[in-house]
Design a protein around this motif. Structure first.
Motif, mmCIF file in Angstrom:
data_model
loop_
_atom_site.group_PDB
_atom_site.id
_atom_site.type_symbol
_atom_site.label_atom_id
_atom_site.label_comp_id
_atom_site.label_asym_id
_atom_site.label_seq_id
_atom_site.Cartn_x
_atom_site.Cartn_y
_atom_site.Cartn_z
ATOM 1 N N ALA A 1 0.835 -1.206 0.000
ATOM 2 C CA ALA A 1 0.000 0.000 0.000
ATOM 3 C C ALA A 1 0.870 1.257 0.000
ATOM 4 N N GLY A 2 1.943 1.226 0.768
ATOM 5 C CA GLY A 2 2.853 2.368 0.800
ATOM 6 C C GLY A 2 3.528 2.613 -0.534
ATOM 7 N N ALA A 3 3.922 1.541 -1.211
ATOM 8 C CA ALA A 3 4.538 1.688 -2.532
ATOM 9 C C ALA A 3 3.528 2.259 -3.524
ATOM 10 N N SER A 4 2.298 1.767 -3.461
ATOM 11 C CA SER A 4 1.253 2.270 -4.358
ATOM 12 C C SER A 4 0.958 3.745 -4.100
ATOM 13 N N LEU A 5 0.872 4.109 -2.827
ATOM 14 C CA LEU A 5 0.641 5.513 -2.487
ATOM 15 C C LEU A 5 1.792 6.399 -2.953
ATOM 16 N N SER A 6 3.014 5.911 -2.822
ATOM 17 C CA SER A 6 4.177 6.698 -3.239
ATOM 18 C C SER A 6 4.173 6.940 -4.746
ATOM 19 N N VAL A 7 3.831 5.909 -5.496
ATOM 20 C CA VAL A 7 3.777 6.056 -6.956
ATOM 21 C C VAL A 7 2.647 7.007 -7.348
ATOM 22 N N ALA A 8 1.478 6.843 -6.715
ATOM 23 C CA ALA A 8 0.351 7.734 -7.005
ATOM 24 C C ALA A 8 0.688 9.178 -6.639
ATOM 25 N N ALA A 9 1.353 9.357 -5.505
ATOM 26 C CA ALA A 9 1.720 10.706 -5.065
ATOM 27 C C ALA A 9 2.688 11.363 -6.031
ATOM 28 N N ALA A 10 3.595 10.585 -6.579
ATOM 29 C CA ALA A 10 4.538 11.144 -7.556
ATOM 30 C C ALA A 10 3.800 11.598 -8.810
ATOM 31 N N GLY A 11 2.833 10.791 -9.241
ATOM 32 C CA GLY A 11 2.059 11.159 -10.426
ATOM 33 C C GLY A 11 1.164 12.364 -10.186
ATOM 34 N N LEU A 12 0.616 12.460 -8.980
ATOM 35 C CA LEU A 12 -0.284 13.562 -8.639
ATOM 36 C C LEU A 12 0.454 14.788 -8.105
ATOM 37 N N ARG A 13 1.736 14.629 -7.853
ATOM 38 C CA ARG A 13 2.561 15.681 -7.236
ATOM 39 C C ARG A 13 1.959 16.139 -5.912
ATOM 40 N N ASP A 14 1.636 15.128 -5.092
ATOM 41 C CA ASP A 14 0.987 15.364 -3.802
ATOM 42 C C ASP A 14 1.974 15.023 -2.685
ATOM 43 N N TRP A 15 2.528 16.046 -2.054
ATOM 44 C CA TRP A 15 3.568 15.865 -1.048
ATOM 45 C C TRP A 15 3.074 15.124 0.197
ATOM 46 N N PRO A 16 1.931 15.496 0.802
ATOM 47 C CA PRO A 16 1.469 14.768 1.984
ATOM 48 C C PRO A 16 1.187 13.284 1.694
ATOM 49 N N LEU A 17 0.661 12.987 0.522
ATOM 50 C CA LEU A 17 0.407 11.593 0.150
ATOM 51 C C LEU A 17 1.722 10.820 0.015
ATOM 52 N N LEU A 18 2.736 11.478 -0.509
ATOM 53 C CA LEU A 18 4.051 10.840 -0.613
ATOM 54 C C LEU A 18 4.621 10.532 0.776
ATOM 55 N N LEU A 19 4.467 11.456 1.705
ATOM 56 C CA LEU A 19 4.961 11.232 3.063
ATOM 57 C C LEU A 19 4.235 10.057 3.732
ATOM 58 N N ALA A 20 2.929 9.991 3.532
ATOM 59 C CA ALA A 20 2.163 8.872 4.094
ATOM 60 C C ALA A 20 2.581 7.556 3.438
ATOM 61 N N GLY A 21 2.787 7.575 2.140
ATOM 62 C CA GLY A 21 3.214 6.371 1.427
ATOM 63 C C GLY A 21 4.578 5.881 1.885
ATOM 64 N N ARG A 22 5.484 6.796 2.089
ATOM 65 C CA ARG A 22 6.828 6.412 2.536
ATOM 66 C C ARG A 22 6.803 5.829 3.949
ATOM 67 N N THR A 23 5.915 6.347 4.785
ATOM 68 C CA THR A 23 5.800 5.811 6.145
ATOM 69 C C THR A 23 5.261 4.384 6.107
ATOM 70 N N LEU A 24 4.231 4.145 5.308
ATOM 71 C CA LEU A 24 3.696 2.783 5.165
ATOM 72 C C LEU A 24 4.719 1.845 4.521
ATOM 73 N N LEU A 25 5.466 2.362 3.579
ATOM 74 C CA LEU A 25 6.506 1.557 2.947
ATOM 75 C C LEU A 25 7.547 1.115 3.970
ATOM 76 N N GLY A 26 7.834 1.961 4.927
ATOM 77 C CA GLY A 26 8.763 1.601 6.008
ATOM 78 C C GLY A 26 8.256 0.444 6.842
ATOM 79 N N CYS A 27 6.953 0.358 7.019
ATOM 80 C CA CYS A 27 6.360 -0.760 7.769
ATOM 81 C C CYS A 27 6.670 -2.084 7.065
ATOM 82 N N GLY A 28 6.528 -2.111 5.766
ATOM 83 C CA GLY A 28 6.877 -3.317 5.004
ATOM 84 C C GLY A 28 8.372 -3.572 5.002
ATOM 85 N N ASN A 29 9.149 -2.511 5.007
ATOM 86 C CA ASN A 29 10.602 -2.632 5.014
ATOM 87 C C ASN A 29 11.102 -3.325 6.277
ATOM 88 N N ALA A 30 10.430 -3.106 7.387
ATOM 89 C CA ALA A 30 10.832 -3.734 8.646
ATOM 90 C C ALA A 30 10.788 -5.257 8.531
#
Length: 81
Positions: free
Chosen positions: A37-66
């Motif tokens: 979900a974090g990876a998907s949000l990060s990709v969507a945020a990059a396409g939408l140029r949405d900074w808060p969405l990118l931050l949320a995506g990166r945080t969720l991506l960290g959960c999977g990274n653990a």
């Protein structure tokens, strides 16, 4: 990068709790779904140029990274390395 590390720390705590309550499979599944979900949000945020969405995506991506880093800390015998 800081949010990825923060997400990893929070994710490790949450996944540990889930594993203690529901088992290893449930914890791993939850963490991998959070990472996806974090990876998907990060990709969507990059396409939408949405900074808060990118931050949320990166945080969720960290959960999977653990969880992805978990096998590095466990020996083949099942004990801590």
């Amino acid at each position: 990068m800081a949010l990825l590390v923060l997400g990893s720390g929070i994710g490790a705590l949450v996944v540990t709790r889930i594993m203690n309550l529901a088992g290893r499979r449930a914890g791993l599944t939850t963490a991998h779904l959070c990472g996806a979900a974090g990876a998907s949000l990060s990709v969507a945020a990059a396409g939408l140029r949405d900074w808060p969405l990118l931050l949320a995506g990166r945080t969720l991506l960290g959960c999977g990274n653990a969880v992805v880093m978990l096998p590095r800390r466990i020996s083949p015998s099942g004990g801590a390395a």
